[in-house]
Design a protein around this motif. Sequence first.
Motif, PDB file in Angstrom:
ATOM      1  N   ARG A 155       0.844  -1.198   0.000  1.00 25.23           N
ATOM      2  CA  ARG A 155       0.000   0.000   0.000  1.00 25.23           C
ATOM      3  C   ARG A 155       0.880   1.249   0.000  1.00 25.23           C
ATOM      4  NH1 ARG A 155      -2.763  -3.495   3.534  1.00 25.23           N
ATOM      5  NH2 ARG A 155      -4.998  -3.761   3.104  1.00 25.23           N
ATOM      6  N   GLU A 487       4.205  -5.644  16.389  1.00 29.71           N
ATOM      7  CA  GLU A 487       4.447  -4.670  15.329  1.00 29.71           C
ATOM      8  C   GLU A 487       3.757  -5.135  14.057  1.00 29.71           C
ATOM      9  OE1 GLU A 487       6.045  -1.882  15.710  1.00 29.71           O
ATOM     10  OE2 GLU A 487       6.745  -2.212  17.771  1.00 29.71           O
ATOM     11  N   GLY A 488       3.679  -4.246  13.066  1.00 30.96           N
ATOM     12  CA  GLY A 488       3.172  -4.619  11.749  1.00 30.96           C
ATOM     13  C   GLY A 488       1.673  -4.422  11.610  1.00 30.96           C
ATOM     14  N   GLU A 489       1.160  -4.823  10.436  1.00 30.24           N
ATOM     15  CA  GLU A 489      -0.244  -4.663  10.107  1.00 30.24           C
ATOM     16  C   GLU A 489      -0.960  -5.994  10.174  1.00 30.24           C
ATOM     17  OE1 GLU A 489      -0.826  -2.841   6.341  1.00 30.24           O
ATOM     18  OE2 GLU A 489       0.134  -0.955   6.878  1.00 30.24           O
ATOM     19  N   SER A 492      -6.737  -7.419   6.649  1.00 33.93           N
ATOM     20  CA  SER A 492      -8.161  -7.181   6.871  1.00 33.93           C
ATOM     21  C   SER A 492      -8.898  -8.488   7.113  1.00 33.93           C
ATOM     22  CB  SER A 492      -8.767  -6.466   5.661  1.00 33.93           C
ATOM     23  OG  SER A 492      -8.250  -5.164   5.534  1.00 33.93           O
ATOM     24  N   PRO A 504      -4.085   2.599  16.033  1.00 32.77           N
ATOM     25  CA  PRO A 504      -2.790   2.894  16.670  1.00 32.77           C
ATOM     26  C   PRO A 504      -2.872   3.852  17.856  1.00 32.77           C
ATOM     27  CG  PRO A 504      -2.545   2.865  14.294  1.00 32.77           C
ATOM     28  CD  PRO A 504      -4.012   2.735  14.567  1.00 32.77           C
ATOM     29  N   GLY A 520      -9.089  -3.615   9.438  1.00 32.20           N
ATOM     30  CA  GLY A 520      -7.676  -3.952   9.482  1.00 32.20           C
ATOM     31  C   GLY A 520      -7.003  -3.696  10.813  1.00 32.20           C
ATOM     32  N   TYR A 521      -7.746  -3.197  11.813  1.00 30.71           N
ATOM     33  CA  TYR A 521      -7.174  -2.997  13.140  1.00 30.71           C
ATOM     34  C   TYR A 521      -7.576  -4.164  14.036  1.00 30.71           C
ATOM     35  CZ  TYR A 521      -6.481   1.861  11.627  1.00 30.71           C
ATOM     36  OH  TYR A 521      -6.100   2.989  10.940  1.00 30.71           O
TER      37      TYR A 521
END
Length: 568
Positions: A155, A487-489, A492, A504, A520-521
């Motif tokens: 992204r 850490e990281g994403e 989704s 965050p 996505g969180y």
Amino acid sequence: MSVTGLRWAGRRGLLVELSDLESVLALHTRLRTKPLPGQLEAVAAAATVLVTFSSHATTAAARQTLPQLELELDAGQLAAGREITIEREITIEREITIEVVYDGEDLAEVGRLTGLGADGVVAAHTGQLWTAAFGGFAPGFTYLVGENSSVDVPRRSSPRTAVPAGSVALAGGFSAVYPRQSPGGWQLIGHTDAVMWDLERESPALVRPGDTVRYVAVRESLRLAASSTADEVDSSPAPDEVRAPESALLVESTGLQSLLEDLGRPGLGDLGVSAAGAADQQSARQANRLVGNEPGAAVVENLLGGLTVRARGDQVLAVAGASVPLEIRSPTGQLVHRPAMCGPFALLDGETLSLGAPALGLRSYVAARGGLDVPAVLGSRSTDSMSGIGPAALAPGTVLPVGAVEGVRPVGLSEASTLGLGQTVTELRVVLGPREDWFSEDALEALRQDWVVTEQSNRIGVRLAPAPPAAAADDGAPARALQRSREGELPSEGAVAGSLQVPPSGHPVLFLADHPVTGGYPVIAVVVPEDLPTAAQLPPGHRVQFTPVDPATLEPLAPEPAFQGIQP
């Protein structure tokens, strides 16, 4: 198929983790063609399938069944297209051709990232068949996976605030078309005139999960707008030929917001359509019960009072939910009556009903005997504030037809309010997970502190902030945000109503009726369905306490509970 994890997503949902996208498609196909007992919906995502059920008992039974399913994904069958029976309709999966003008702002950057150059990106994008894996984000937005990873790019580091409708984009191994203007962080490589979402079609989404897509490069085309000619005849009736409904409510003022809602349109998550419906369904059901309607009849959902409606023809109404003062005035403006909440009352022809500011709660529900008879959209008369599907928000001058009463439907007796709010602090029970392991033990402890509802809340979600230090805890400990331990994403994945999604900032958002199908969180916990009506009534400034409970017994868990994820 390889199931790698199974997690609670509230009392009536399970998040199934799978080893790869092929396994996701296999399980999703199996659940669509052969639903489990009590299954309401299965929402596929990049590495998970969210399955929701009608009760905790059926959810618990599925928790034992899901890891045992032996599934095989027949890629040829998916690509060739087949007939699949779903709960309400039969759909045919097929190959779709989408014509693309490759002029996207990020085309050169994608060429640099992949090493293919701009022309190579176009060749790679059009030279492979793409499979629609899952929906989400927005109605008509479908995640497509290609036959190879030649155009797999990350992204953008800084998302755009407005991506134009029709933009063709890439991100994380997926390709998609934005169906409407919206924020987005994908890499834009072109645009298309294809209409991805159209409620006038029998199947509104152009591309559905399981379909295959072939992108074809074309030159810029002109959109020809249809224009009227002398030979065309306007068959619509003249204004004086449109008959006003004999039985109706005329909206004179709406207050801050007034919407039409019923029990929503569940089962369309694969299309990116949330269930919507009344935010406090318990109060909406009560209002309908009091006037003798079916539970799913359309009602007016009013935010913070200020609604005034005038009767056309004699009506029987009831108001439930947030505690508001009610006034009935004559056609000349004289006070006639102050009816009580949670009981049926008459509103005679020409009289007006006004709702004042609530003493407790946020949303009030006005039901009319016979139901508000407006056209249904995708099987529901609900307004979805996120997608724009359904009736427009009410405005002064809106006429709401009242339906005829069929059969014997007795009017109910007055009832006690179902409002479950405390005067200053409200407790909500939550089931931990599905992503509590993304947070530290300190964050799980901080979840129990007092939170305060912010003014940025709406039907999509209740935004929360730590309460001021003096009220955060009995020992005066300072308020804390929820800190992640990873850490990281997070890719989704599906989310249910009641999810406490943590961005965050560490300040959770409690998803309500119009929440996005996927997010996505990470979700640290989910409010139990029994407490969702109370959550929908939380006004700005109100304090909230979350109590983790066992999903089976609803008994409170001890502080610092163990990780609830289940490894099959």
